[in-house]
Design a protein around this motif. Structure first.
Motif, mmCIF file in Angstrom:
data_model
loop_
_atom_site.group_PDB
_atom_site.id
_atom_site.type_symbol
_atom_site.label_atom_id
_atom_site.label_comp_id
_atom_site.label_asym_id
_atom_site.label_seq_id
_atom_site.Cartn_x
_atom_site.Cartn_y
_atom_site.Cartn_z
ATOM 1 N N CYS A 1 0.686 -1.172 -0.116
ATOM 2 C CA CYS A 1 0.177 -0.160 -0.178
ATOM 3 C C CYS A 1 0.996 1.277 0.057
ATOM 4 C CB CYS A 1 -1.082 0.055 1.280
ATOM 5 S SG CYS A 1 -2.087 1.331 1.481
ATOM 6 N N SER B 1 1.523 5.348 0.144
ATOM 7 C CA SER B 1 1.086 6.633 0.335
ATOM 8 C C SER B 1 1.992 7.758 -0.367
ATOM 9 C CB SER B 1 0.812 6.924 1.756
ATOM 10 O OG SER B 1 2.097 6.731 2.663
ATOM 11 N N CYS C 1 -2.876 5.193 4.499
ATOM 12 C CA CYS C 1 -2.989 4.433 3.043
ATOM 13 C C CYS C 1 -4.222 3.699 2.931
ATOM 14 C CB CYS C 1 -1.878 3.614 2.744
ATOM 15 S SG CYS C 1 -1.645 3.078 0.773
ATOM 16 N N VAL D 1 -6.574 1.033 0.598
ATOM 17 C CA VAL D 1 -6.315 -0.014 -0.408
ATOM 18 C C VAL D 1 -7.543 -0.856 -0.337
ATOM 19 C CG1 VAL D 1 -4.871 -1.565 1.069
ATOM 20 C CG2 VAL D 1 -4.548 -1.597 -1.347
ATOM 21 N N VAL E 1 -7.913 -4.485 -0.713
ATOM 22 C CA VAL E 1 -7.060 -5.879 -0.685
ATOM 23 C C VAL E 1 -7.722 -7.036 -0.929
ATOM 24 C CG1 VAL E 1 -7.439 -6.219 1.798
ATOM 25 C CG2 VAL E 1 -5.140 -6.781 0.750
ATOM 26 N N LEU F 1 3.353 -1.492 3.834
ATOM 27 C CA LEU F 1 3.153 0.003 3.869
ATOM 28 C C LEU F 1 4.316 0.478 3.303
ATOM 29 C CD1 LEU F 1 1.380 2.573 4.016
ATOM 30 C CD2 LEU F 1 2.285 2.892 6.494
#
Length: 140
Positions: A46, A48, A55, A57, A59, A123
Motif C-alpha cells: 500500500c 502513500s 494509506c 487500499v 485488498v 506500507l
C-alpha cells in the motif's frame, strides 16, 4: 558379438531404470510443493505519498490448503476474525482498508486456533518526511 548385444541391452535397461527413478523423484517433489498451504495478497504494498500518511487500499486475500476443515482469516489490525469458512480448503476475502503500518494476514484452523500460514501487506511511501534540525533556522 553376443556379448556386445548383452552389454548394450543391460546399459539400455539401467538407463531406463535411472530415467524412471528421475521421473518419480521429480513428480514426488512437485506433489510436495502443491501440498504446501498458500496465502496470496493483492496488492502486496500500500503506497502513500508521504511517510506517516495513512494509506487506503482494496485488498484481496486468497488462500488454499490441502485438507478441508474450518479456517479463519485474521489481521493484525483487529483481534476478531475477518472471515471464517466451514469445511473448505480454499477461500477468498476482499475489503477496503486503511493502513497505518504493515498488516499481517494469518490463516488459522478454527477448531484449535493453530497457525497455518501468513503474509504481509507492506506500507510504503513515495516521499520520506524530512525534518529540519533546530540549528538550521537559528540566526545565532
Amino acid at each position: 558379438m553376443y556379448s556386445k548385444q548383452t552389454s548394450n541391452t543391460s546399459n539400455l535397461n539401467s538407463g531406463t531404470f535411472l530415467l524412471s527413478l528421475l521421473l518419480i523423484s521429480i513428480s514426488t517433489s512437485a506433489d510436495e510443493v502443491t501440498t504446501l498451504p498458500k496465502l496470496a495478497i493483492q496488492p502486496t504494498q500500500c503506497v502513500s505519498m508521504r511517510q506517516g500518511q495513512d494509506c487506503f487500499v482494496n485488498v484481496d486475500v486468497s488462500w488454499q490448503v490441502v485438507k478441508k476443515s474450518d479456517y479463519c482469516l485474521y489481521s493484525t489490525q483487529v483481534s476478531t476474525p475477518l472471515k471464517c469458512w466451514s469445511n473448505s480448503h480454499i477461500g477468498n476475502f476482499q475489503a477496503d482498508i486503511f493502513v497505518t503500518q504493515n498488516v499481517t494476514f494469518t490463516l488459522k484452523s478454527q477448531n484449535n486456533n493453530v497457525y497455518i500460514i501468513s503474509s504481509v501487506l507492506e506500507l510504503a511511501w513515495v516521499h520520506t518526511t524530512q525534518r529540519l534540525s533546530h540549528s538550521s533556522w537559528r540566526v545565532f
